[in-house]
Design a protein around this motif. Sequence first.
Motif, PDB file in Angstrom:
ATOM      1  N   SER A 256       0.903  -1.065   0.040  1.00 39.62           N
ATOM      2  CA  SER A 256       0.076  -0.015  -0.011  1.00 39.62           C
ATOM      3  C   SER A 256       0.918   1.327   0.160  1.00 39.62           C
ATOM      4  O   SER A 256       0.333   2.246  -0.491  1.00 39.62           O
ATOM      5  N   CYS A 257       1.962   1.291   0.717  1.00 40.24           N
ATOM      6  CA  CYS A 257       2.701   2.375   0.836  1.00 40.24           C
ATOM      7  C   CYS A 257       4.439   2.206   0.622  1.00 40.24           C
ATOM      8  O   CYS A 257       4.946   2.075   1.615  1.00 40.24           O
ATOM      9  N   VAL A 258       4.777   2.220  -0.463  1.00 38.76           N
ATOM     10  CA  VAL A 258       6.228   2.051  -0.562  1.00 38.76           C
ATOM     11  C   VAL A 258       7.026   3.161  -0.566  1.00 38.76           C
ATOM     12  O   VAL A 258       8.500   3.210  -0.333  1.00 38.76           O
ATOM     13  N   TRP A 263      11.157   4.639   2.974  1.00 34.41           N
ATOM     14  CA  TRP A 263      11.923   5.050   1.549  1.00 34.41           C
ATOM     15  C   TRP A 263      12.711   6.312   1.885  1.00 34.41           C
ATOM     16  O   TRP A 263      13.849   6.510   1.467  1.00 34.41           O
ATOM     17  N   ARG A 264      11.923   7.180   2.628  1.00 35.11           N
ATOM     18  CA  ARG A 264      12.675   8.633   2.696  1.00 35.11           C
ATOM     19  C   ARG A 264      13.791   8.649   3.485  1.00 35.11           C
ATOM     20  O   ARG A 264      14.780   9.454   3.390  1.00 35.11           O
ATOM     21  N   ARG A 276      12.345  11.755  -5.678  1.00 34.65           N
ATOM     22  CA  ARG A 276      10.755  11.069  -5.203  1.00 34.65           C
ATOM     23  C   ARG A 276      10.958   9.728  -6.032  1.00 34.65           C
ATOM     24  O   ARG A 276      11.725   9.079  -6.696  1.00 34.65           O
ATOM     25  N   TRP A 277       9.908   8.823  -5.266  1.00 38.00           N
ATOM     26  CA  TRP A 277       9.700   7.409  -5.993  1.00 38.00           C
ATOM     27  C   TRP A 277       9.576   7.884  -7.444  1.00 38.00           C
ATOM     28  O   TRP A 277      10.078   6.976  -8.179  1.00 38.00           O
ATOM     29  N   HIS A 278       8.970   8.557  -8.063  1.00 36.13           N
ATOM     30  CA  HIS A 278       8.344   8.642  -9.412  1.00 36.13           C
ATOM     31  C   HIS A 278       9.798   9.127 -10.078  1.00 36.13           C
ATOM     32  O   HIS A 278       9.983   8.734 -11.543  1.00 36.13           O
ATOM     33  N   ASP A 279      10.915   9.723  -9.560  1.00 36.55           N
ATOM     34  CA  ASP A 279      12.107   9.744 -10.211  1.00 36.55           C
ATOM     35  C   ASP A 279      12.562   8.576 -10.575  1.00 36.55           C
ATOM     36  O   ASP A 279      13.957   8.321 -11.430  1.00 36.55           O
ATOM     37  N   LEU A 280      12.145   7.533 -10.055  1.00 40.26           N
ATOM     38  CA  LEU A 280      12.877   6.072 -10.613  1.00 40.26           C
ATOM     39  C   LEU A 280      12.514   6.103 -11.884  1.00 40.26           C
ATOM     40  O   LEU A 280      13.141   5.361 -12.760  1.00 40.26           O
ATOM     41  N   ARG A 281      11.254   6.426 -12.399  1.00 44.12           N
ATOM     42  CA  ARG A 281      10.799   6.203 -13.859  1.00 44.12           C
ATOM     43  C   ARG A 281      11.754   7.147 -14.651  1.00 44.12           C
ATOM     44  O   ARG A 281      12.164   6.967 -15.869  1.00 44.12           O
TER      45      ARG A 281
END
Length: 348
Positions: A256-258, A263-264, A276-281
């Motif tokens: 539910s919350c990776v 993570w932070r 941020r997580w989206h920066d993996l993309r």
Amino acid sequence: MSLYRRSKNGVWWVRFTAPDGRRIRQTTGTVDRTKAQEYHDRLRVELWRVSKLGDKPRRTWQQAVARYLREVAHKAGYEEDNRQTKWLDKYWRDNYLDEITREAVEQVKAAKLSTGVANATCNRMLAVVRAILRKAAYDWEWIDRIPKVRLLPEPKRRIRFITREEAAQLLAVLPKHLAEVVRFSLATGLRKRNVTDLQWSQVDLERRCAWVHPDQAKARKAIAVPLNAEAMLVLRRQQGKHPVYVFCYRKHAPLSCVNGGTWREAVKRVGLADFRWHDLRHTWASWHVQQGTPLHALQELGGWETAEMVRRYAHLAPEHLAEYAEKLAKPRVVDGSGTNLAQAEKRT
């Protein structure tokens, strides 16, 4: 009786038959009888004008919101739109659409900015306002004119990505279950939800591919996901951990919350500022471009709807422009000895 109290809270309601025969029964939204009577009288006049003179019925902001949300319920951005309209409730809940003027838009814009949000966040709210008003005017023909909704300027953001060395450092400090999710994200470029919700029924290990269904994709188009060696290794390690979902934590799935506290903290320990997580993309796309993947292929791999979204990464691989840049250097001035300076530079 045209005016009556329906509940213990003392709010007045109206009840009467409209000129076209419809039974009208609705709240006035006030406990003040004088204001309720004024609301009742105005409503009756409006309904008479609609029936006898052909005027357009006055629609409220809430009516427009309800219809808009029904029409966009299938879209990926529905939850965000719904959240923005709920925030606007406290300002326009009881307003008619023709009362939403440019001044009213500027007031909610100022109110949003006063909460300390960035221009981009405010613009997401304004985009929803503009979309609803345009629907009301051009699609539903509820109103004749709408105010111009001007978006705020936004800074051009750089593409945030990390190097392979930094990625290795991040993976080293993450818990095992999170590290596997990150490895798979870096190998496939899938968005967070498409990874955490990935099911074994969407994976074909023999053909080395996976897929994202249209209703799971942001652009609402199916995405084919070729699985490279790194992605395959991750999937092999995940086999047998959960009967339905690829990724889990102690048998619990979907994750539910990776991108929470763990993570932070890991990002902070490695020293990855503003990551941020989206920066993996973004990282996956940047690595692809740096390795020479054509932009049209990257667009298909990433499931982007337009080429403009992929063009953000073009500057990371300028090698294809080197030939054209070199043309400017060829017609160099010849020195007194008759030597072409550009050629001389190459020989040295």
